[in-house]
Structure formats: structure tokens, C-alpha cells
Design a protein around this motif. Structure first.
Motif, PDB file in Angstrom:
ATOM      1  N   THR A  90      55.042  42.756  62.499  1.00  0.00           N
ATOM      2  CA  THR A  90      53.939  42.652  61.566  1.00  0.00           C
ATOM      3  C   THR A  90      54.386  43.137  60.200  1.00  0.00           C
ATOM      4  N   HIS A  91      53.760  42.583  59.175  1.00  0.00           N
ATOM      5  CA  HIS A  91      54.143  42.906  57.814  1.00  0.00           C
ATOM      6  C   HIS A  91      52.923  43.390  57.050  1.00  0.00           C
ATOM      7  N   LYS A  92      53.111  44.418  56.266  1.00  0.00           N
ATOM      8  CA  LYS A  92      52.023  45.014  55.499  1.00  0.00           C
ATOM      9  C   LYS A  92      51.806  44.230  54.211  1.00  0.00           C
ATOM     10  N   ILE A  93      50.567  43.840  53.955  1.00  0.00           N
ATOM     11  CA  ILE A  93      50.245  43.119  52.732  1.00  0.00           C
ATOM     12  C   ILE A  93      49.026  43.770  52.086  1.00  0.00           C
ATOM     13  N   PRO A  94      48.899  43.682  50.753  1.00  0.00           N
ATOM     14  CA  PRO A  94      47.765  44.325  50.087  1.00  0.00           C
ATOM     15  C   PRO A  94      46.471  43.548  50.287  1.00  0.00           C
ATOM     16  N   LEU A  95      45.372  44.282  50.416  1.00  0.00           N
ATOM     17  CA  LEU A  95      44.034  43.694  50.457  1.00  0.00           C
ATOM     18  C   LEU A  95      43.413  43.917  49.088  1.00  0.00           C
ATOM     19  N   LEU A  96      43.075  42.819  48.425  1.00  0.00           N
ATOM     20  CA  LEU A  96      42.519  42.902  47.081  1.00  0.00           C
ATOM     21  C   LEU A  96      41.004  42.767  47.140  1.00  0.00           C
ATOM     22  N   GLY A  97      40.315  43.726  46.540  1.00  0.00           N
ATOM     23  CA  GLY A  97      38.869  43.652  46.514  1.00  0.00           C
ATOM     24  C   GLY A  97      38.377  42.696  45.453  1.00  0.00           C
ATOM     25  N   GLN A  98      39.140  42.578  44.382  1.00  0.00           N
ATOM     26  CA  GLN A  98      38.800  41.647  43.315  1.00  0.00           C
ATOM     27  C   GLN A  98      40.065  41.378  42.514  1.00  0.00           C
ATOM     28  N   ILE A  99      40.037  40.303  41.726  1.00  0.00           N
ATOM     29  CA  ILE A  99      41.188  39.970  40.887  1.00  0.00           C
ATOM     30  C   ILE A  99      40.665  39.708  39.489  1.00  0.00           C
ATOM     31  N   ALA A 100      41.197  40.404  38.510  1.00  0.00           N
ATOM     32  CA  ALA A 100      40.757  40.221  37.131  1.00  0.00           C
ATOM     33  C   ALA A 100      41.884  39.637  36.300  1.00  0.00           C
ATOM     34  N   ALA A 101      41.520  38.851  35.300  1.00  0.00           N
ATOM     35  CA  ALA A 101      42.519  38.282  34.383  1.00  0.00           C
ATOM     36  C   ALA A 101      43.153  39.412  33.576  1.00  0.00           C
ATOM     37  N   GLY A 102      44.422  39.238  33.237  1.00  0.00           N
ATOM     38  CA  GLY A 102      45.107  40.209  32.407  1.00  0.00           C
ATOM     39  C   GLY A 102      45.783  41.319  33.186  1.00  0.00           C
ATOM     40  N   LEU A 103      45.530  41.396  34.497  1.00  0.00           N
ATOM     41  CA  LEU A 103      46.169  42.413  35.323  1.00  0.00           C
ATOM     42  C   LEU A 103      47.220  41.775  36.227  1.00  0.00           C
ATOM     43  N   PRO A 104      48.297  42.501  36.524  1.00  0.00           N
ATOM     44  CA  PRO A 104      49.188  42.000  37.585  1.00  0.00           C
ATOM     45  C   PRO A 104      48.372  41.867  38.864  1.00  0.00           C
ATOM     46  N   ILE A 105      48.677  40.872  39.660  1.00  0.00           N
ATOM     47  CA  ILE A 105      47.858  40.590  40.840  1.00  0.00           C
ATOM     48  C   ILE A 105      47.781  41.775  41.784  1.00  0.00           C
ATOM     49  N   TYR A 106      48.864  42.564  41.881  1.00  0.00           N
ATOM     50  CA  TYR A 106      48.863  43.704  42.787  1.00  0.00           C
ATOM     51  C   TYR A 106      48.650  45.021  42.030  1.00  0.00           C
ATOM     52  N   ALA A 107      47.962  44.963  40.899  1.00  0.00           N
ATOM     53  CA  ALA A 107      47.667  46.180  40.146  1.00  0.00           C
ATOM     54  C   ALA A 107      46.804  47.106  40.983  1.00  0.00           C
ATOM     55  N   GLU A 108      46.950  48.409  40.735  1.00  0.00           N
ATOM     56  CA  GLU A 108      46.214  49.405  41.520  1.00  0.00           C
ATOM     57  C   GLU A 108      44.711  49.155  41.477  1.00  0.00           C
ATOM     58  N   GLU A 109      44.223  48.660  40.330  1.00  0.00           N
ATOM     59  CA  GLU A 109      42.787  48.404  40.193  1.00  0.00           C
ATOM     60  C   GLU A 109      42.296  47.340  41.171  1.00  0.00           C
ATOM     61  N   ASN A 110      43.202  46.478  41.609  1.00  0.00           N
ATOM     62  CA  ASN A 110      42.819  45.386  42.498  1.00  0.00           C
ATOM     63  C   ASN A 110      42.888  45.766  43.974  1.00  0.00           C
ATOM     64  N   ILE A 111      43.782  46.689  44.330  1.00  0.00           N
ATOM     65  CA  ILE A 111      44.085  46.943  45.738  1.00  0.00           C
ATOM     66  C   ILE A 111      43.032  47.829  46.391  1.00  0.00           C
TER      67      ILE A 111
END
Length: 216
Positions: A90-111
Motif C-alpha cells: 500500500t502507498h500513502k497518498i494525501p487526502l485534500l479537503g479542498q484545492i485553491a488556485a495559486g497554491l501547490p496542489i499538496y500545500a499544507e492548507e489543502n491536506i
């Protein structure tokens, strides 16, 4: 001898390891509500969560599932059983609660947390929590978690995560003569087809939906 339930074994494991339910949540990333339901026997964990819980409790997965085997985990150096086939890691992947423009997709604000998947780790995946009912006719419901294969190009008709200006949406994607067409699949008539002119809007494909999970 009667097989014990998974709930009984989880409770036993917590007691033996001196852990509480909240400790198990922290160690596995599994929501508190789900762990509570597993401990009460309302629901049985999926195989990927069995693996997470067994690792956190440092117990044998088969024991955790109620089988009459030793509680302790097998040594990693132990030889495989005759005729046994290795399971996919199994591989660990991030769960994003939301995605905002201007942020890296895996930014802390998203995870929001992390998930486990046995999909090919040669590609990059992330999880996204679904909001709304625009794709419920396709089996993707409000509150579900979708597994997304990260890619910036998808074929017409694919269910994709698309960033439109400032927010992400999940729809069937099509590009036609400079117009992006995002089509819902919903039992709610309020969800309508959306049209975006590439000259007027910033459109970015984040990935293609490859799996949908209902959380318990």
C-alpha cells in the motif's frame, strides 16, 4: 472454537497495547467516527484499514480479523508460506479537503489527512473529499472520497478534477473548439452543464478519477 469478531480483536489489541481509540486514530489517520464504529462492531474495516490498524497495534492481520493465529506480527525475515502470493504494497497518498488556485496542489492548507492505496506507485495519486451531489448518478456522492490520478490531460468524457479559476470541481470533461464543457451526472436538476471559454477563464486539469470510496 468460535471465531472472534474484528471488533473484539480491535478492543483487545487496544487494551494490550495500552492505547485509546483516539491514539489509534492518530496512528492510522482513520477518522474517529469510523474507529468508533469498528470498535462497536457496527462496521468491519476495509482490507486497507485492517492493514493500518494491525500495523498501529503491532498485531497479526489475520489475528485482527478474528482467526485463531498468534497475535504477534510475523517477523519480516520469515520465509513465505508455500504457495503464497505476495500482496500489493500500500502507498500513502494525501487526502485534500479542498484545492485553491495559486497554491501547490499538496500545500499544507489543502491536506486534510492521508489515505492508503495499492495502485501503481509509478503514477502519482491523491484523494479528494467530494462536496455536493453533482455526480451522484455516477456513484460519487457528497462526502465520498475519490482517488485521483494526477495528470494534466484527460480524454473527452473522462470524469476529472478540474480547477476553474479559483475552485475545483468534479465533472465529465470535454474540450470543443476552445470551449471547456463540464457535464454533471446528477439526480438533482439544479446541476447544469457548464461552459467555459478558454479565452476568458483559467482552466487546469488536476487529474482523472479512478476510484470512489464511501466513508463509514
Amino acid at each position: 472454537m468460535e471465531k472472534m469478531s474484528c471488533a473484539q480483536r480491535i478492543r483487545q489489541g487496544l487494551t494490550v497495547r495500552g492505547m485509546r481509540q483516539k491514539d489509534l486514530c492518530k496512528a492510522t489517520g482513520i477518522p474517529k467516527s469510523a474507529v468508533s464504529q469498528y470498535c462497536s462492531g457496527s462496521f468491519t474495516p476495509r482490507p486497507d484499514r485492517i492493514a493500518l490498524i494491525a500495523k498501529a497495534l503491532d498485531v497479526n492481520e489475520a489475528w485482527l480479523m478474528g482467526y485463531h493465529v498468534p497475535m504477534e506480527r510475523e517477523s519480516p525475515e520469515a520465509p513465505p508460506l508455500p504457495g503464497a502470493f505476495p500482496i500489493n504494497p500500500t502507498h500513502k497518498i494525501p487526502l485534500l479537503g479542498q484545492i485553491a488556485a495559486g497554491l501547490p496542489i499538496y500545500a499544507e492548507e489543502n491536506i486534510e489527512g492521508y489515505l492508503w492505496t495499492d495502485r501503481n506507485h509509478g503514477a502519482e495519486y491523491f484523494g479528494l473529499r467530494v462536496r455536493g451531489d453533482s455526480m451522484n448518478a455516477a456513484g460519487i456522492n457528497d462526502g465520498d472520497i475519490v482517488i485521483v490520478k494526477k495528470q494534466d490531460i484527460v480524454e473527452d468524457g473522462a470524469i476529472a478534477v478540474v480547477l476553474v479559476d479559483e475552485s475545483a470541481t468534479i465533472k465529465r470533461y470535454r474540450l470543443e473548439k476552445g470551449i471547456v464543457i463540464l457535464t454533471p451526472q446528477s439526480t438533482n436538476p439544479e446541476n447544469q452543464v457548464q461552459f467555459y471559454n478558454l479565452k476568458e477563464h483559467t482552466i487546469r486539469i488536476l487529474g482523472r478519477i479512478v476510484e470512489s470510496r464511501t466513508e463509514y
